[in-house]
Design a protein around this motif. Sequence first.
Motif, mmCIF file in Angstrom:
data_model
loop_
_atom_site.group_PDB
_atom_site.id
_atom_site.type_symbol
_atom_site.label_atom_id
_atom_site.label_comp_id
_atom_site.label_asym_id
_atom_site.label_seq_id
_atom_site.Cartn_x
_atom_site.Cartn_y
_atom_site.Cartn_z
ATOM 1 N N UNK A 71 0.824 -1.214 0.000
ATOM 2 C CA UNK A 71 0.000 0.000 0.000
ATOM 3 C C UNK A 71 0.859 1.265 0.000
ATOM 4 N N UNK A 72 1.907 1.276 0.812
ATOM 5 C CA UNK A 72 2.776 2.453 0.876
ATOM 6 C C UNK A 72 3.532 2.665 -0.439
ATOM 7 N N UNK A 73 3.944 1.576 -1.076
ATOM 8 C CA UNK A 73 4.615 1.696 -2.374
ATOM 9 C C UNK A 73 3.638 2.228 -3.421
ATOM 10 N N UNK A 74 2.412 1.722 -3.397
ATOM 11 C CA UNK A 74 1.392 2.217 -4.319
ATOM 12 C C UNK A 74 1.130 3.693 -4.075
ATOM 13 N N UNK A 75 0.978 4.074 -2.814
ATOM 14 C CA UNK A 75 0.774 5.487 -2.474
ATOM 15 C C UNK A 75 1.947 6.343 -2.936
ATOM 16 N N UNK A 76 3.157 5.818 -2.786
ATOM 17 C CA UNK A 76 4.364 6.532 -3.204
ATOM 18 C C UNK A 76 4.239 6.933 -4.676
ATOM 19 N N UNK A 77 3.881 5.964 -5.519
ATOM 20 C CA UNK A 77 3.771 6.245 -6.956
ATOM 21 C C UNK A 77 2.591 7.155 -7.268
ATOM 22 N N UNK A 78 1.488 6.984 -6.567
ATOM 23 C CA UNK A 78 0.331 7.856 -6.778
ATOM 24 C C UNK A 78 0.688 9.300 -6.441
ATOM 25 N N UNK B 161 4.359 14.745 2.088
ATOM 26 C CA UNK B 161 3.675 13.450 2.028
ATOM 27 C C UNK B 161 4.642 12.366 1.571
ATOM 28 N N UNK B 162 5.479 12.668 0.575
ATOM 29 C CA UNK B 162 6.470 11.689 0.125
ATOM 30 C C UNK B 162 7.440 11.330 1.247
ATOM 31 N N UNK B 163 7.860 12.316 2.024
ATOM 32 C CA UNK B 163 8.775 12.047 3.140
ATOM 33 C C UNK B 163 8.096 11.185 4.208
ATOM 34 N N UNK B 164 6.828 11.455 4.496
ATOM 35 C CA UNK B 164 6.100 10.648 5.483
ATOM 36 C C UNK B 164 5.987 9.200 5.002
ATOM 37 N N UNK B 165 5.632 9.020 3.734
ATOM 38 C CA UNK B 165 5.528 7.666 3.186
ATOM 39 C C UNK B 165 6.882 6.968 3.239
ATOM 40 N N UNK B 166 7.946 7.690 2.921
ATOM 41 C CA UNK B 166 9.300 7.117 2.967
ATOM 42 C C UNK B 166 9.637 6.633 4.379
ATOM 43 N N UNK B 167 9.333 7.443 5.377
ATOM 44 C CA UNK B 167 9.605 7.065 6.769
ATOM 45 C C UNK B 167 8.781 5.842 7.170
ATOM 46 N N UNK B 168 7.515 5.819 6.774
ATOM 47 C CA UNK B 168 6.673 4.665 7.101
ATOM 48 C C UNK B 168 7.193 3.394 6.431
ATOM 49 N N UNK B 169 7.689 3.501 5.214
ATOM 50 C CA UNK B 169 8.256 2.334 4.533
ATOM 51 C C UNK B 169 9.492 1.824 5.276
ATOM 52 N N UNK B 170 10.319 2.737 5.776
ATOM 53 C CA UNK B 170 11.499 2.316 6.552
ATOM 54 C C UNK B 170 11.080 1.599 7.832
ATOM 55 N N UNK B 171 10.038 2.104 8.481
ATOM 56 C CA UNK B 171 9.564 1.498 9.728
ATOM 57 C C UNK B 171 9.011 0.101 9.456
ATOM 58 N N UNK B 172 8.212 -0.037 8.417
ATOM 59 C CA UNK B 172 7.659 -1.353 8.069
ATOM 60 C C UNK B 172 8.779 -2.329 7.717
ATOM 61 N N UNK B 173 9.803 -1.851 7.047
ATOM 62 C CA UNK B 173 10.944 -2.718 6.699
ATOM 63 C C UNK B 173 11.606 -3.257 7.970
ATOM 64 N N UNK B 174 11.754 -2.399 8.973
ATOM 65 C CA UNK B 174 12.373 -2.858 10.222
ATOM 66 C C UNK B 174 11.465 -3.853 10.946
ATOM 67 N N UNK B 175 10.154 -3.692 10.801
ATOM 68 C CA UNK B 175 9.217 -4.654 11.396
ATOM 69 C C UNK B 175 9.369 -6.011 10.713
ATOM 70 N N UNK B 176 9.493 -6.006 9.396
ATOM 71 C CA UNK B 176 9.687 -7.266 8.665
ATOM 72 C C UNK B 176 11.010 -7.936 9.039
ATOM 73 N N UNK B 177 12.007 -7.119 9.416
ATOM 74 C CA UNK B 177 13.300 -7.658 9.846
ATOM 75 C C UNK B 177 13.297 -8.012 11.327
ATOM 76 N N UNK B 178 12.148 -7.866 11.980
ATOM 77 C CA UNK B 178 11.955 -8.171 13.406
ATOM 78 C C UNK B 178 12.843 -7.329 14.319
ATOM 79 N N UNK B 179 13.056 -6.094 13.935
ATOM 80 C CA UNK B 179 13.796 -5.131 14.750
ATOM 81 C C UNK B 179 13.028 -3.805 14.813
ATOM 82 N N UNK B 180 11.815 -3.819 15.372
ATOM 83 C CA UNK B 180 11.026 -2.580 15.352
ATOM 84 C C UNK B 180 11.453 -1.533 16.384
#
Length: 162
Positions: A13-20, A58-77
Amino acid sequence: MQHKLAAKTLTFLLTTLWFIVIISSITTVGFGLFTLGVSISIKNIVGVSFFVIVHAIILKIIWELRKIIKSVLEKEPFVKENISGFNLIGILATFMAFLTLLRDVINIFIDYPKVNIIAYLGEGYQSRMGIFMFLILGCMAFVLSEIFSVAKTIKEENELTV
């Protein structure tokens, strides 16, 4: 396993929003520059400037959220980067609220200098509600920053005692 599906869905969703938002930025700026070419006015300059700044935020907020989700997927939130990411999102969202308020005040003086202020405030109240939505988003991000900070401290204490 379910949290991984949710995180991957959020990443999509965040990647889709990024492009939109990027496409929206290009079309909005293009249309804004066209409008400025037709008629240069304070209202058009303020409008184009506002949308350029808003899209960048908005792009910066989406970028930060993508970084946070990435750390969650790496199990280091619970890391410093996520705490500062949520803090930055809070600052940016609060700044957006003040930008929206500033834009409304400028529009009042440009569009309605001889009209009753109640008439302006009565129409298009969604714009004024946007101010509150950005403030709420900012507060939520600050709260998450504090929660992650406390969780990080507890995690570090637990690692020391084990």
